[in-house]
Write a protein that holds these residues in place. Structure first.
Motif, PDB file in Angstrom:
ATOM      1  N   ARG A 105       0.819  -1.217   0.000  1.00  0.00           N
ATOM      2  CA  ARG A 105       0.000   0.000   0.000  1.00  0.00           C
ATOM      3  C   ARG A 105       0.851   1.264   0.000  1.00  0.00           C
ATOM      4  NH1 ARG A 105      -5.462  -0.259   1.559  1.00  0.00           N
ATOM      5  NH2 ARG A 105      -6.256  -2.367   1.923  1.00  0.00           N
ATOM      6  N   SER A 106       2.025   1.208   0.627  1.00  0.00           N
ATOM      7  CA  SER A 106       2.889   2.387   0.714  1.00  0.00           C
ATOM      8  C   SER A 106       3.393   2.857  -0.641  1.00  0.00           C
ATOM      9  CB  SER A 106       4.080   2.099   1.638  1.00  0.00           C
ATOM     10  OG  SER A 106       4.944   1.125   1.062  1.00  0.00           O
ATOM     11  N   ASP A 107       3.321   1.978  -1.641  1.00  0.00           N
ATOM     12  CA  ASP A 107       3.742   2.355  -2.994  1.00  0.00           C
ATOM     13  C   ASP A 107       2.681   3.169  -3.723  1.00  0.00           C
ATOM     14  OD1 ASP A 107       6.167   1.075  -2.708  1.00  0.00           O
ATOM     15  OD2 ASP A 107       5.434  -0.831  -3.504  1.00  0.00           O
ATOM     16  N   TYR A 108       1.507   3.301  -3.120  1.00  0.00           N
ATOM     17  CA  TYR A 108       0.395   4.021  -3.740  1.00  0.00           C
ATOM     18  C   TYR A 108       0.056   5.274  -2.919  1.00  0.00           C
ATOM     19  CZ  TYR A 108      -0.519  -0.327  -6.319  1.00  0.00           C
ATOM     20  OH  TYR A 108      -0.402  -1.429  -7.127  1.00  0.00           O
ATOM     21  N   PRO A 109      -0.406   6.336  -3.588  1.00  0.00           N
ATOM     22  CA  PRO A 109      -0.923   7.484  -2.831  1.00  0.00           C
ATOM     23  C   PRO A 109      -2.136   7.054  -2.015  1.00  0.00           C
ATOM     24  CG  PRO A 109      -0.577   8.035  -5.156  1.00  0.00           C
ATOM     25  CD  PRO A 109      -0.417   6.555  -5.035  1.00  0.00           C
ATOM     26  N   GLU A 110      -2.485   7.854  -1.020  1.00  0.00           N
ATOM     27  CA  GLU A 110      -3.589   7.513  -0.137  1.00  0.00           C
ATOM     28  C   GLU A 110      -4.885   7.304  -0.924  1.00  0.00           C
ATOM     29  OE1 GLU A 110      -5.855   9.222   3.874  1.00  0.00           O
ATOM     30  OE2 GLU A 110      -4.146  10.291   2.993  1.00  0.00           O
ATOM     31  N   GLY A 111      -5.514   6.160  -0.704  1.00  0.00           N
ATOM     32  CA  GLY A 111      -6.772   5.836  -1.369  1.00  0.00           C
ATOM     33  C   GLY A 111      -6.617   5.226  -2.748  1.00  0.00           C
ATOM     34  N   ALA A 112      -5.402   5.262  -3.317  1.00  0.00           N
ATOM     35  CA  ALA A 112      -5.209   4.767  -4.682  1.00  0.00           C
ATOM     36  C   ALA A 112      -5.228   3.252  -4.755  1.00  0.00           C
ATOM     37  CB  ALA A 112      -3.896   5.296  -5.255  1.00  0.00           C
ATOM     38  N   PHE A 113      -4.762   2.591  -3.679  1.00  0.00           N
ATOM     39  CA  PHE A 113      -4.725   1.127  -3.687  1.00  0.00           C
ATOM     40  C   PHE A 113      -6.128   0.558  -3.833  1.00  0.00           C
ATOM     41  CE2 PHE A 113      -4.763  -2.961  -1.363  1.00  0.00           C
ATOM     42  CZ  PHE A 113      -3.847  -3.654  -2.123  1.00  0.00           C
ATOM     43  N   VAL A 116      -7.449   0.997  -7.337  1.00  0.00           N
ATOM     44  CA  VAL A 116      -6.902   0.028  -8.292  1.00  0.00           C
ATOM     45  C   VAL A 116      -7.636  -1.302  -8.161  1.00  0.00           C
ATOM     46  CG1 VAL A 116      -4.872  -1.363  -8.860  1.00  0.00           C
ATOM     47  CG2 VAL A 116      -4.629   1.085  -8.452  1.00  0.00           C
ATOM     48  N   LEU A 117      -7.906  -1.723  -6.928  1.00  0.00           N
ATOM     49  CA  LEU A 117      -8.626  -2.980  -6.725  1.00  0.00           C
ATOM     50  C   LEU A 117      -9.988  -2.946  -7.400  1.00  0.00           C
ATOM     51  CD1 LEU A 117      -7.925  -3.793  -2.951  1.00  0.00           C
ATOM     52  CD2 LEU A 117      -6.770  -4.708  -4.964  1.00  0.00           C
ATOM     53  N   VAL A 118     -10.689  -1.812  -7.260  1.00  0.00           N
ATOM     54  CA  VAL A 118     -12.013  -1.679  -7.867  1.00  0.00           C
ATOM     55  C   VAL A 118     -11.911  -1.665  -9.386  1.00  0.00           C
ATOM     56  CG1 VAL A 118     -14.001  -0.152  -8.118  1.00  0.00           C
ATOM     57  CG2 VAL A 118     -12.991  -0.498  -5.862  1.00  0.00           C
ATOM     58  N   GLU A 119     -10.958  -0.895  -9.911  1.00  0.00           N
ATOM     59  CA  GLU A 119     -10.827  -0.762 -11.366  1.00  0.00           C
ATOM     60  C   GLU A 119     -10.418  -2.072 -12.022  1.00  0.00           C
ATOM     61  OE1 GLU A 119      -8.031   2.380 -11.828  1.00  0.00           O
ATOM     62  OE2 GLU A 119      -9.525   3.984 -11.593  1.00  0.00           O
ATOM     63  N   GLU A 120      -9.614  -2.864 -11.319  1.00  0.00           N
ATOM     64  CA  GLU A 120      -9.128  -4.128 -11.875  1.00  0.00           C
ATOM     65  C   GLU A 120     -10.001  -5.317 -11.464  1.00  0.00           C
ATOM     66  OE1 GLU A 120      -6.730  -4.290 -14.039  1.00  0.00           O
ATOM     67  OE2 GLU A 120      -6.256  -2.151 -13.909  1.00  0.00           O
ATOM     68  N   TYR A 121     -11.130  -5.048 -10.777  1.00  0.00           N
ATOM     69  CA  TYR A 121     -12.042  -6.112 -10.331  1.00  0.00           C
ATOM     70  C   TYR A 121     -11.312  -7.154  -9.488  1.00  0.00           C
ATOM     71  CZ  TYR A 121     -14.948  -4.041 -13.980  1.00  0.00           C
ATOM     72  OH  TYR A 121     -15.652  -3.154 -14.753  1.00  0.00           O
ATOM     73  N   ILE A 122     -10.462  -6.675  -8.575  1.00  0.00           N
ATOM     74  CA  ILE A 122      -9.690  -7.568  -7.713  1.00  0.00           C
ATOM     75  C   ILE A 122     -10.369  -7.661  -6.347  1.00  0.00           C
ATOM     76  CG2 ILE A 122      -7.477  -7.918  -6.531  1.00  0.00           C
ATOM     77  CD1 ILE A 122      -6.135  -6.488  -8.860  1.00  0.00           C
ATOM     78  N   ASP A 123     -10.682  -8.878  -5.939  1.00  0.00           N
ATOM     79  CA  ASP A 123     -11.290  -9.110  -4.637  1.00  0.00           C
ATOM     80  C   ASP A 123     -10.206  -9.043  -3.570  1.00  0.00           C
ATOM     81  OD1 ASP A 123     -13.471 -10.110  -2.821  1.00  0.00           O
ATOM     82  OD2 ASP A 123     -12.036 -11.763  -2.630  1.00  0.00           O
ATOM     83  N   LEU A 124     -10.394  -8.164  -2.578  1.00  0.00           N
ATOM     84  CA  LEU A 124      -9.367  -7.953  -1.562  1.00  0.00           C
ATOM     85  C   LEU A 124      -9.101  -9.216  -0.754  1.00  0.00           C
ATOM     86  CD1 LEU A 124      -7.431  -6.076  -0.115  1.00  0.00           C
ATOM     87  CD2 LEU A 124      -9.323  -5.306   1.327  1.00  0.00           C
TER      88      LEU A 124
END
Length: 341
Positions: A105-113, A116-124
């Motif tokens: 998560r630290s590689d992404y700006p706040e809220g971006a992670f 990305v999950l939503v945009e890529e349809y990735i189930d957390l």
């Protein structure tokens, strides 16, 4: 683990049996010593393969069958590794998982992670499960397999002699690149550097000047750079070069002649190569031993009606394939057929 897929699949043929398909097995595609592997895990991994594909993805029946088989084999191996760690009281902890997730998560700006999950349809939840498997694999290699491996100095010497060409270093140059918006500014910066030999002072004295130090093989230099440093001695600089991004000069810091690494210098590379090879062999041996005693079962739908049973024209594009709910997973293979047109 792709290196072990062929071995894994061949060994599985000797131990697989079908799940009963009763209510308790809904949503489960396999069991490893009683622990379930879920359809959602299989789908998650396959979705990642599709996400890496460029353009329209219309797989053949043979390719689909191979993909699902490879994924399931990987998941079974991952589960065996996790079970081994648990038996040794080395299982991945929730704290270790949290730290690994925080690092990602630290590689992404706040809220971006999350975005990305939503945009890529990735189930957390599925992503975290796969991250736990990944951490387990690293832990298994480091804490279980690595302590078993010894590298003898005679073995290292033989590897060095047999692979001497791997330790040849071609001629290289260490260069200070000085860039700026004008020819005059670059010339002044280079002159100051040659007087002070202080790279850091350049950006202080000349705010618009940028510097960077690079090491480059002479054979991989551009024609412009090769001509610019030709004949230079260490400490000398090239004329100022102009390009569409501004102006730059090259200061030759030193030139390393082509050479073969001495055994002492090459030892870290030799050790790394031998270690990797031995780890792979140790893993294959461990896997073979585990599969000899493991109880592994696969859903009867995957065993009795594989994708190879379907005619080619029945396989459509991924977006045409309906997504099953866990309650429908007992008919996983059958429900992969796209709706009729």
């Amino acid at each position: 683990m792709t290196l072990f897929r062929t071995t894994m699949i061949l060994l599985l043929l000797a131990v697989l049996c079908g799940c009963s398909g009763d209510a308790d097995d809904i949503g489960i595609v396999a069991r490893v010593n009683g622990s379930p592997i879920y359809l959602t895990q299989l789908e998650f991994q396959h979705d990642q393969i599709q996400a890496d594909s460029v353009g329209a993805y219309v797989p053949s029946v043979e390719k689909l069958s191979s993909e699902y088989g490879d994924i399931l084999a990987d998941l079974i191996v991952q589960e065996l590794v996790s079970q081994e760690l648990k038996q040794r009281d080395l299982a991945v902890t929730d704290e270790e998982l949290r730290k690994a997730e925080d690092a990602v998560r630290s590689d992404y700006p706040e809220g971006a992670f999350e975005k990305v999950l939503v945009e890529e349809y990735i189930d957390l939840k599925s992503w975290r499960m796969q991250l736990r498997y990944h951490l387990a694999q690293k832990k298994f290699y480091q804490l279980v397999l690595r302590p078993q491996i010894k590298i003898d100095y005679k073995e290292a010497e033989k590897y060095y002699r047999d692979h001497i060409s791997d330790f040849y270093l071609p001629e290289s140059l260490r260069i200070l690149v000085v860039r700026g918006p004008s020819r005059e500014l670059v010339e002044k910066a280079v002159e100051k550097y040659r007087q002070d030999r202080d790279q850091m002072n350049l950006t202080t004295a000349f705010g618009e000047v940028e510097t960077r130090e690079v090491v480059v093989r002479e054979g991989r230099m551009s024609a412009a750079w090769k001509n610019a440093v030709s004949g230079l001695e260490a400490g000398q600089s090239s004329p100022v070069l102009a390009d569409k991004f501004g102006f730059e000069a090259l200061v030759l810091l030193d030139r390393s002649e082509a050479k073969v690494l001495e055994p002492a210098q090459a030892y870290p590379l030799v050790e790394e190569a031998l270690l990797e090879s031995k780890l792979h062999r140790a893993f294959e041996q461990w896997l073979s031993d585990k599969l000899a005693t493991a109880k592994i079962s696969v859903s009867e739908h995957l065993l009795t009606q594989t994708l190879e049973d379907k005619p080619l024209e029945e396989v459509g594009e991924p977006e045409e394939i309906p997504q099953e709910t866990p309650e429908e997973a007992g008919d996983f293979v059958e429900s992969q057929e796209p709706p009729e047109n």
